[in-house]
Design an enzyme around this catalytic site. Structure first.
Site, PDB file in Angstrom:
ATOM      1  N   HIS A 185     -46.687  40.248   1.716  1.00  8.60           N
ATOM      2  CA  HIS A 185     -47.896  39.967   0.925  1.00  8.60           C
ATOM      3  C   HIS A 185     -48.954  39.200   1.714  1.00  8.60           C
ATOM      4  O   HIS A 185     -50.118  39.162   1.310  1.00  8.60           O
ATOM      5  CB  HIS A 185     -47.526  39.189  -0.338  1.00  8.60           C
ATOM      6  N   HIS A 192     -51.058  47.004  -1.562  1.00  9.58           N
ATOM      7  CA  HIS A 192     -50.010  47.704  -0.811  1.00  9.58           C
ATOM      8  C   HIS A 192     -49.486  48.916  -1.571  1.00  9.58           C
ATOM      9  O   HIS A 192     -48.968  49.861  -0.957  1.00  9.58           O
ATOM     10  CB  HIS A 192     -48.870  46.735  -0.460  1.00  9.58           C
ATOM     11  N   LYS A 221     -37.965  43.762  -9.888  1.00 11.22           N
ATOM     12  CA  LYS A 221     -37.734  42.319 -10.056  1.00 11.22           C
ATOM     13  C   LYS A 221     -36.251  41.992 -10.054  1.00 11.22           C
ATOM     14  O   LYS A 221     -35.832  40.994  -9.450  1.00 11.22           O
ATOM     15  CB  LYS A 221     -38.383  41.829 -11.343  1.00 11.22           C
ATOM     16  N   ARG A 238     -43.558  24.011  15.757  1.00 10.55           N
ATOM     17  CA  ARG A 238     -43.715  23.207  14.527  1.00 10.55           C
ATOM     18  C   ARG A 238     -44.907  22.246  14.600  1.00 10.55           C
ATOM     19  O   ARG A 238     -44.894  21.170  14.003  1.00 10.55           O
ATOM     20  CB  ARG A 238     -42.441  22.413  14.247  1.00 10.55           C
TER      21      ARG A 238
END
Length: 519
Positions: free
Chosen positions: A127, A145, A222, A361
């Site tokens: 996403h 998409h 889902k 990081r």
């Protein structure tokens, strides 16, 4: 003696005979960590064994969350296989329990293919690509998409010469339309109150509620990602989707046939939507996940002019244009991260620095977060400007709007501010043909009154000025009358909170203890 099967069952038998029930048909068994050993139709296996589907092995299901949750290494590939399997489970259950529905083998096969191919159009980091990258590089384009999934499915069928195999199993052009409609919704606009689909008639409307249920949000997509994501994230207590699949049945409501749940499953359905909320809150919208995805997006935007992908006829496409050509898009996966990271192109140096900072990081720091009582209805850019203009008196450091990153997102039960169960119909054991709704008040008094909330997270690019950035955030929250959620960023209450009864009792006992100690 001749038997009158009725028009629906006769149609089903003829369709099944047309499919041939080939003696040489061999389903393939996959061992899935979520669903166990699952069998898939040979046509589904043929689709899986194509470059366009295999591409999904290299697209992380949860995008940047893998940099936060080490177990979240699963990809769109296994999720898609799982959805194809569950789609088959649900439609086969409906067919066996309700033969009067006239569900054919072609219907079953089309629904399985739609479940298998529903995510073919996802880009790098899932996403992140369609919700963050494309809106920034092509803001004029309204692209999802699902649209690319339909195009990629068409491309897959054509490039791998699957038309003949599909015809061997009885699938027509109308069936291909049905598959694509399940993935992306109606392919063409229709007149108001007119049935918008051409793949299947309105009396089979329930078939469009299996893979992507636009009415309730309860679908096999889902059920798979709830179970799969929870497993890989290390989260427990997922809803029992197998009970729903076994007990679902079709009833007629207002002239339409829809999928209904058993009345005693209403608690589990509330748990399901709470699971969705919990996954967003704990993982998908995790504050570190959000900033890593923001940094990846920044790197992709900076790299976009310099990354070229070969498409059909040898034409070269930028990442942002690859969605216009499925041959080029097939080559675009999460591997773009390493391609940028290890490139010798000096034009990619800025993007490389961002990628290296992610790996080491060195992330932009979270300044604070808040949940407004009402949505502020401002763009992220406008909010960043407001924060920059909220310079407090006790700091000399000047921060600009570009120093801040604002992430605004909603967390809900799947239907924005509405209760999703309000769209669900139920049936009871004693009258399974009559559908009815169950009000929230009939279920429990402990259910939420609100079903959505807006979250705002503020980050600062100037990591050495975090303390000053927090003062800016504190001042902005005071101006907006908002409460920061972070314990180390506090806004003075306008009205001091009243003590609880236990706290007042504890204060009284402490006074008695002190008095005894003194005297």
């Amino acid at each position: 003696m001749a038997t009158n099967l009725g028009p629906e069952r006769s149609r089903k038998r003829k369709a099944d005979e047309h499919l041939g029930q080939k003696s040489d048909r061999h389903d393939k068994v996959f061992n899935d960590p979520i669903h166990g050993h699952i069998e898939l139709h040979p046509l589904l296996v043929k689709i899986i064994d194509t470059p366009q589907f295999q591409r999904l092995r290299y697209i992380k299901q949860l995008g940047g969350a893998y940099f936060v949750f080490p177990g979240a290494s699963h990809n769109r590939f296994e999720h898609s296989v799982g959805v194809g399997y569950l789609a088959g489970c649900l439609i086969k259950t409906l067919s066996e329990k309700q033969p009067e529905l006239g569900i054919t083998e072609k219907d079953i096969l089309c629904v399985q293919i739609a479940g298998l191919c529903h995510d073919l159009g996802h880009g790098p980091f899932s996403h992140l690509f369609d919700r963050m990258f494309i809106p920034r590089v092509r803001p004029e384009l309204k692209w999802e998409h699902e649209t690319a999934s339909v195009k990629m499915f068409e491309h897959l069928v054509k490039e791998n010469n699957l038309e003949d195999m599909m015809k061997d199993y009885g699938l027509s052009n109308k069936d291909l339309k049905f598959i694509k409609e399940q993935i992306a919704g109606p392919l063409k606009p229709s007149a108001q109150n007119k049935w918008p689909y051409s793949g299947r008639p309105e009396e089979q409307s329930f078939l469009y509620e299996i893979v992507a249920n636009k009415r309730t949000g309860i679908d096999v997509d889902k059920w798979d990602y709830f179970a799969r994501d929870s497993y890989h994230l290390g989260l427990k207590n997922i809803p029992d989707y197998q009970r729903f699949l076994k007990m679902a049945r079709v009833c007629e409501v207002n002239g339409k046939k829809i999928i209904c749940a058993r009345d005693k499953e209403v608690h589990d359905l509330y748990d399901m939507f709470h699971t969705r909320h919990s996954l967003h809150r704990r993982a998908y919208q995790h504050k570190v996940t959000k900033i890593i995805e923001e940094m990846i997006t920044e790197a992709l935007v900076k790299a976009d002019p310099y990354i070229l992908i070969q498409g059909s006829s040898g034409k070269m496409y930028k990442m942002s244009k690859a969605i216009d050509n499925m041959e080029a898009y097939t080559k675009l996966t999460d591997n773009i991260f390493e391609q940028i990271l290890y490139s010798s192109n000096p034009n990619l140096s800025e993007a490389q620095t961002i990628m290296k900072n992610i790996l080491c990081r060195k992330l932009y720091k979270c300044v604070g977060q808040t949940i407004p009582e009402k949505a502020l209805n401002l763009t992220e850019e406008a909010l960043a400007k407001e924060v920059a203009e909220s310079k407090p008196d006790d700091t000399e450091v000047v921060l600009k709007a570009e120093d801040f990153i604002v992430s605004v997102f909603g967390i809900d039960y799947g239907k924005k501010e509405k209760n999703p169960i309000d769209n669900v119909y139920f049936y009871c054991k004693h009258n399974p043909t009559e559908a009815f709704q169950i009000r929230k008040e009939q279920v429990s008094k402990l259910l939420p009154d609100r079903f959505s909330e807006e979250h705002i997270i503020l980050y600062c690019r100037q990591t050495d000025k975090l303390a000053d950035a927090k003062k800016y955030f504190q001042q902005w929250c005071k101006t907006k009358n908002l409460k920061p959620r972070d314990a180390n960023v506090l806004v003075q209450e306008l009205t001091p909170a009243k003590k609880t009864q236990n706290e007042e009792q504890g204060d009284a006992e402490e006074k008695v203890r002190v008095k005894k100690a003194l005297f």
